[in-house]
Design a protein around this motif. Structure first.
Motif, short mmCIF file in Angstrom:
data_model
loop_
_atom_site.label_atom_id
_atom_site.label_comp_id
_atom_site.label_asym_id
_atom_site.label_seq_id
_atom_site.Cartn_x
_atom_site.Cartn_y
_atom_site.Cartn_z
N PHE A 112 0.86 -1.09 -0.06
CA PHE A 112 0.10 -0.41 0.20
C PHE A 112 0.98 1.19 0.07
O PHE A 112 2.28 1.19 0.25
CB PHE A 112 -0.82 -0.59 0.90
CG PHE A 112 -0.17 0.43 2.35
CD1 PHE A 112 -0.22 1.49 3.32
CD2 PHE A 112 0.16 -0.84 3.24
CE1 PHE A 112 0.60 1.50 4.35
CE2 PHE A 112 1.05 -0.92 4.07
CZ PHE A 112 1.20 0.49 4.62
N VAL A 113 0.44 2.19 -0.75
CA VAL A 113 0.92 3.26 -0.27
C VAL A 113 0.35 4.56 0.40
O VAL A 113 -1.56 5.00 -0.03
CB VAL A 113 1.71 4.17 -1.63
CG1 VAL A 113 0.04 4.91 -2.54
CG2 VAL A 113 2.46 5.27 -0.67
N ASP A 114 0.30 5.71 1.20
CA ASP A 114 0.12 6.60 1.96
C ASP A 114 -0.20 7.90 0.81
O ASP A 114 1.01 8.17 1.20
CB ASP A 114 -0.49 6.94 3.53
CG ASP A 114 -0.83 5.56 4.43
OD1 ASP A 114 -2.35 4.42 3.60
OD2 ASP A 114 -0.60 4.96 5.72
N VAL A 115 -1.23 8.67 0.89
CA VAL A 115 -0.66 9.57 0.48
C VAL A 115 -1.04 11.27 2.01
O VAL A 115 -1.97 11.43 2.08
CB VAL A 115 -2.14 10.40 -0.42
CG1 VAL A 115 -1.47 12.04 -1.45
CG2 VAL A 115 -1.20 9.32 -1.89
N LEU A 116 -0.47 11.36 2.33
CA LEU A 116 -0.48 12.19 3.16
C LEU A 116 -0.01 13.69 2.97
O LEU A 116 0.71 14.07 2.51
CB LEU A 116 0.76 11.90 4.18
CG LEU A 116 1.36 13.04 5.63
CD1 LEU A 116 0.08 12.81 6.93
CD2 LEU A 116 2.40 12.95 6.65
N ASN A 117 -1.01 14.34 3.87
CA ASN A 117 -1.16 15.94 3.40
C ASN A 117 0.17 16.24 4.56
O ASN A 117 -0.15 16.64 5.53
CB ASN A 117 -2.20 16.65 3.94
CG ASN A 117 -2.74 18.17 3.65
OD1 ASN A 117 -1.44 18.20 3.47
ND2 ASN A 117 -3.72 18.98 4.24
N ASP A 118 1.31 16.91 4.00
CA ASP A 118 2.41 17.43 4.19
C ASP A 118 2.31 18.69 4.49
O ASP A 118 3.22 19.29 3.31
CB ASP A 118 3.05 16.26 4.07
CG ASP A 118 5.14 17.12 4.65
OD1 ASP A 118 4.67 17.06 6.06
OD2 ASP A 118 5.94 16.84 3.23
N ASN A 119 2.01 19.57 5.47
CA ASN A 119 1.89 20.77 4.74
C ASN A 119 1.55 21.22 3.98
O ASN A 119 2.03 22.47 3.30
CB ASN A 119 3.38 21.94 5.61
CG ASN A 119 3.71 21.34 6.68
OD1 ASN A 119 3.31 21.71 7.79
ND2 ASN A 119 5.17 20.94 7.00
N GLY A 120 0.16 20.74 3.23
CA GLY A 120 -0.11 21.70 2.08
C GLY A 120 -0.28 20.76 1.42
O GLY A 120 -0.63 20.58 -0.14
N GLU A 121 1.15 19.47 1.22
CA GLU A 121 1.82 19.33 -0.09
C GLU A 121 1.44 17.99 0.12
O GLU A 121 1.55 17.08 1.36
CB GLU A 121 3.20 19.37 -0.26
CG GLU A 121 4.05 20.78 -0.71
CD GLU A 121 3.17 21.62 -2.20
OE1 GLU A 121 3.13 19.94 -3.23
OE2 GLU A 121 2.68 22.53 -1.84
N ALA A 122 1.34 17.30 -0.99
CA ALA A 122 0.94 15.55 -0.86
C ALA A 122 2.91 14.37 -0.65
O ALA A 122 2.87 15.09 -2.34
CB ALA A 122 0.63 14.97 -2.67
N LEU A 123 2.34 14.03 0.08
CA LEU A 123 3.40 12.72 0.50
C LEU A 123 3.34 11.66 0.10
O LEU A 123 2.19 11.63 1.03
CB LEU A 123 4.59 13.96 1.70
CG LEU A 123 5.30 12.51 2.04
CD1 LEU A 123 6.65 13.29 1.08
CD2 LEU A 123 5.70 12.74 3.25
#
Length: 108
Positions: free
Chosen positions: A39-50
């Motif tokens: 799997f991979v998570d898409v994290l809201n990293d200070n407004g950017e996708a990580l």
């Protein structure tokens, strides 16, 4: 890429589910080992996708750390204290991430 825009792009090609307000998970049918899916998570990293795995894959991966780091370099994945990460710029990054995990699986 901005998190909201990234989710719009991701949704065109991948199904995802919300884990919390700032994170979604993309699951696959790809196995990391006989019992665990990639799997991979898409994290809201200070407004950017990580893209990240929150170090979950490293609990399963049996390759030596140096081999994993070598594969990280090959696929432009960042080794961040056992988190396998990369900035999301397009769906190619997700495909690349899963190719990286597939090569790890082949080497275990």
């Amino acid at each position: 890429m901005e998190f909201k825009k990234a989710l719009e792009e991701i949704g065109k090609e991948y199904k995802f589910r919300w884990l919390n307000q700032g994170c979604v998970q993309i699951d696959t049918e790809q196995l990391l080992d006989p019992y665990n899916y990639c799997f991979v998570d898409v994290l809201n990293d200070n407004g950017e996708a990580l893209l990240t795995d929150f170090a979950d894959h490293m609990q399963i991966i049996t390759l030596p750390e140096e081999k994993v780091k070598e594969l990280c370099k090959k696929y432009n994945i960042i080794w961040n204290d056992y988190n396998l990460e990369c900035k999301y710029t397009s769906n190619k990054d997700i495909k690349n991430y899963f190719e990286f995990l597939a090569e790890i699986t082949e080497n275990m």
